[in-house]
Enzyme design. Sequence first.
Site, short mmCIF file in Angstrom:
data_model
loop_
_atom_site.label_atom_id
_atom_site.label_comp_id
_atom_site.label_asym_id
_atom_site.label_seq_id
_atom_site.Cartn_x
_atom_site.Cartn_y
_atom_site.Cartn_z
CG ASP A 213 -10.27 2.79 3.93
OD1 ASP A 213 -9.45 3.86 3.61
OD2 ASP A 213 -9.95 1.72 3.64
CD GLU B 165 -6.53 -1.84 10.28
OE1 GLU B 165 -6.89 -2.93 10.57
OE2 GLU B 165 -6.45 -1.27 9.06
CD1 TRP C 137 -2.01 5.25 3.30
CD2 TRP C 137 -1.69 6.92 4.44
NE1 TRP C 137 -2.97 5.37 4.10
CE2 TRP C 137 -2.91 6.59 4.87
CE3 TRP C 137 -1.57 8.55 4.93
CZ2 TRP C 137 -3.95 7.16 5.66
CZ3 TRP C 137 -2.32 9.12 5.73
CH2 TRP C 137 -3.44 8.26 6.19
NE ARG D 201 -12.47 -4.00 7.43
CZ ARG D 201 -11.38 -3.65 6.96
NH1 ARG D 201 -10.43 -3.16 7.67
NH2 ARG D 201 -11.20 -3.44 5.71
CD1 TRP E 100 -3.56 0.53 1.07
CD2 TRP E 100 -2.66 -2.11 0.86
NE1 TRP E 100 -4.57 -0.56 0.69
CE2 TRP E 100 -4.12 -1.89 0.82
CE3 TRP E 100 -2.25 -3.14 1.05
CZ2 TRP E 100 -4.86 -3.04 0.61
CZ3 TRP E 100 -2.66 -4.10 0.85
CH2 TRP E 100 -4.31 -4.08 0.67
N GLY F 178 -7.32 7.56 2.33
CA GLY F 178 -6.50 6.95 3.62
C GLY F 178 -7.66 6.61 4.80
C1 GLC Z 1 -7.05 0.69 5.10
C2 GLC Z 1 -6.94 2.00 5.67
C3 GLC Z 1 -5.89 2.79 4.83
C4 GLC Z 1 -4.50 1.71 4.92
C5 GLC Z 1 -4.76 0.41 4.35
C6 GLC Z 1 -3.66 -0.56 4.35
O1 GLC Z 1 -7.63 0.47 4.05
O2 GLC Z 1 -7.89 2.70 5.79
O3 GLC Z 1 -5.26 3.86 5.36
O4 GLC Z 1 -3.49 2.24 3.86
O5 GLC Z 1 -5.87 0.13 5.05
O6 GLC Z 1 -3.06 -0.74 5.86
#
Ligand code: GLC
Length: 433
Positions: free
Chosen positions: A170, A402, A36, A202, A34, A168
Amino acid sequence: MKERLISQAINVLEENFQPGGFTIPCKGLYPFQWKWDSGFIAIGQAYYDVSKAKQEIATLLDAQWDNGFIPHIVFHNESDTYFPGADVHRSDLSPVSSKKYKSTGMTQPPVTGFVLEEMYRIAKDKEDMFGYIKSQIDKVYDNHKYFYKNRDVNDEGLVFIYHNWESGTDNSPIWDDIWETMNPPEYTFERRDTTHVDASQRPSKREYDHYLYIIEIAKENNYNDAKIAELSPFLVLDPLFNAMLIRSNQALINLYTLIGDNDDKIAQLVKWQVKSIKGFNKKLWDKNLGAYVHYDLRSDEPISFVTSSSFSPLFANIPSKERADILINTMMTKFGGEDKYLCASFDPESDRFDPKKYWRGPVWINMNWILFYGLKNYDYNNLAERVKDDSVELIEKFGFYEYFNCKKGTEDAGYGGGNFSWSAALLIDFLNN
Ligand code: GLC
């Protein structure tokens, strides 16, 4: 305590490192690279294995498209534990996509610029890191050029996102009113995230229908940005996304200045920077809330809620000192009570707040890291220390989760995926600063 936590964090990162030279965010839940996440991960790796940190960013940049775009997920490997995968996103539909890697056709906050600068700060062998940065920096510049060329539709220095996954954050309540304007079909698909994580933490099935619908529109238009700007039901100016771009602009200016011989690029970056900071303060400041907010380009109205993204401009030196004081006062009033860990992802006073549900309330370590350095920029050093201590305490008590419940005294307050990479990586940075 410090040494033990750091070695646990290194363990998490090593366990999530993949043979292809990148690190997954979390086993099972997120089996690819991913965008970021990779940036935050490289910051942690730079402390104990510089070559991995360099590889992490090089692998991401290797998946760049011909137009400078960097995708939010790079599908290095086949995995059926994730939905929606490469066959849904179909990056091949775009004529400018990478021929080497399958990816998504959306992006994520542009952290890569400031990550290079952080890696330089952390590296012990500056000369070696400098050489590496010289070999990569133009790709990041091209990525910024892509943003300003294709995504600043009003020519105001602010770039749009066309999908909530680009933000980011979601399932933030910020998007709720946008979903109300849409009526997507009921898709049939098998979610995989809810086999790894409790469904109550979720997004809902109906929310996923909206997420998929926007992707379908983008695909019908071969991921053409001009078409997306015209047709996407979701088109937002996100303060977090734009603050990351602005902070990364500054990093590129600093690094090119060190490198020398890049006056044209520096001049261009300065131009973007001045315009962006001005546009940001003009369009995204909500006087009544005393905070920066999102802006919906479809309805042409601000989305007036305070989120942890509202405070990210501190990290990019966007507010004046006076405005920063107001912003921090807003944060402390709403988010900063002694009964709470800093910093909830959504206004705890709002009826949309949910302390367990992903981006609708929980504390995220990457947002705390951005806040920590943002507060330091404005000499709020004691408050910065609190953000750091809260982050360390949450991880120490509950594990490398997380996201976390902001309410102190909650049992089992760690949620989502466990052994989560950026929680580990940024803890390493916290404990070194
Ligand atoms: C989720 C988060 C996102 C992150 C991804 C992987 O989708 O919302 O910000 O990059 O997980 O960790």
